[in-house]
Enzyme design. Sequence first.
Site, short mmCIF file in Angstrom:
data_model
loop_
_atom_site.label_atom_id
_atom_site.label_comp_id
_atom_site.label_asym_id
_atom_site.label_seq_id
_atom_site.Cartn_x
_atom_site.Cartn_y
_atom_site.Cartn_z
N LYS A 13 7.55 3.78 2.84
CA LYS A 13 7.22 2.54 3.54
C LYS A 13 7.85 1.33 2.84
CE LYS A 13 2.89 4.35 5.41
NZ LYS A 13 1.49 3.98 5.79
N TYR A 53 2.90 4.88 16.03
CA TYR A 53 1.49 4.81 15.60
C TYR A 53 0.53 4.64 16.78
CZ TYR A 53 2.56 4.44 10.55
OH TYR A 53 2.94 4.69 9.24
N PHE A 61 -6.88 -2.12 12.08
CA PHE A 61 -5.74 -2.15 11.16
C PHE A 61 -4.40 -2.01 11.87
CE2 PHE A 61 -7.22 2.31 11.21
CZ PHE A 61 -6.05 2.98 11.56
N ARG A 89 0.88 16.48 2.11
CA ARG A 89 -0.33 15.65 2.14
C ARG A 89 -1.09 15.75 0.82
NH1 ARG A 89 -1.39 13.17 6.93
NH2 ARG A 89 -3.66 13.21 6.82
N THR A 95 -5.40 8.46 2.17
CA THR A 95 -4.79 7.31 2.86
C THR A 95 -4.96 6.03 2.05
OG1 THR A 95 -5.25 8.33 4.99
CG2 THR A 95 -4.82 5.96 4.99
N ARG A 106 0.33 8.21 -3.87
CA ARG A 106 -0.37 6.97 -3.51
C ARG A 106 -1.15 6.41 -4.70
NH1 ARG A 106 -1.96 9.08 2.52
NH2 ARG A 106 -0.26 8.05 3.67
N ASN A 116 0.42 1.86 1.20
CA ASN A 116 0.16 3.17 0.57
C ASN A 116 1.44 3.99 0.39
OD1 ASN A 116 0.50 3.81 3.25
ND2 ASN A 116 -1.41 4.95 3.48
N HIS A 119 4.19 7.61 4.35
CA HIS A 119 3.53 8.24 5.50
C HIS A 119 3.94 9.70 5.50
CE1 HIS A 119 2.40 9.30 9.57
NE2 HIS A 119 3.58 9.89 9.65
N GLU A 130 7.23 13.09 15.47
CA GLU A 130 7.60 11.94 14.62
C GLU A 130 9.08 12.00 14.25
OE1 GLU A 130 3.16 11.36 12.66
OE2 GLU A 130 4.82 11.95 11.37
P1 CMP Z 1 -0.07 6.56 7.53
O1 CMP Z 1 -0.02 7.88 6.87
O2 CMP Z 1 1.21 5.83 7.73
O3 CMP Z 1 -0.78 6.74 8.95
C1 CMP Z 1 -1.44 5.68 9.61
C2 CMP Z 1 -1.57 4.49 8.74
O4 CMP Z 1 -2.53 3.55 9.14
C3 CMP Z 1 -2.04 4.92 7.37
O5 CMP Z 1 -1.03 5.62 6.71
C4 CMP Z 1 -2.42 3.61 6.76
O6 CMP Z 1 -1.31 2.91 6.26
C5 CMP Z 1 -2.97 2.89 7.99
N1 CMP Z 1 -4.42 2.96 7.93
C6 CMP Z 1 -5.19 3.97 8.28
N2 CMP Z 1 -6.48 3.65 8.08
C7 CMP Z 1 -6.49 2.40 7.61
C8 CMP Z 1 -7.49 1.51 7.21
N3 CMP Z 1 -8.79 1.85 7.30
N4 CMP Z 1 -7.14 0.30 6.77
C9 CMP Z 1 -5.84 -0.06 6.71
N5 CMP Z 1 -4.82 0.75 7.08
C10 CMP Z 1 -5.16 1.96 7.51
#
Ligand code: CMP
Length: 150
Positions: A13, A53, A61, A89, A95, A106, A116, A119, A130
Amino acid sequence: MRDTMENTCVIIKPDGVCKKVSGDIIKRFDSEGLKLVAMRMVRPSKETLEQFYAVHKGREFFEPLIRFMCSAPVIVMAWQAENAVAKVRQIIGATNSKDAAAGTLRAMFGTDGRRNVVHASDSAANAQKELAFFFKPEDLMKYEYGDWNK
Ligand code: CMP
């Protein structure tokens, strides 16, 4: 359970690119035994990211996530391994970077839930969807590690 060869979509990211930890992230997947089969740096459009997304549309968010993902280039990769989705993962962690287990990417490089650093796909089916946002089927390389030494 039988292992299955999978591709998974990993995105470094904007925070990962701008903090100059892309190399550390790529090295980690390499050293954990996954095979890199596609990689490109892109600056996805807002429209692409909203589709990518879409499952999160309506969540509080969502808009900040899209703004963040548009804020700098990202590096999109396809990594291949048996059970690649679960393996990756595990390597990236929870996350929210603050909840991520020690030693995960992370925990090492992330800041919070949004920033974070990486992805990764949550299923093999989603990985295919994706990867299709960024790669044509022929962009996914087929090779063996010994190929260079002929
Ligand atoms: P990612 O793996 O890119 O998939 C969806 C993204 O949404 C996740 O990582 C986070 O960056 C974001 N995300 C998911 N839940 C939250 C949350 N509670 N607050 C902020 N960002 C979130």
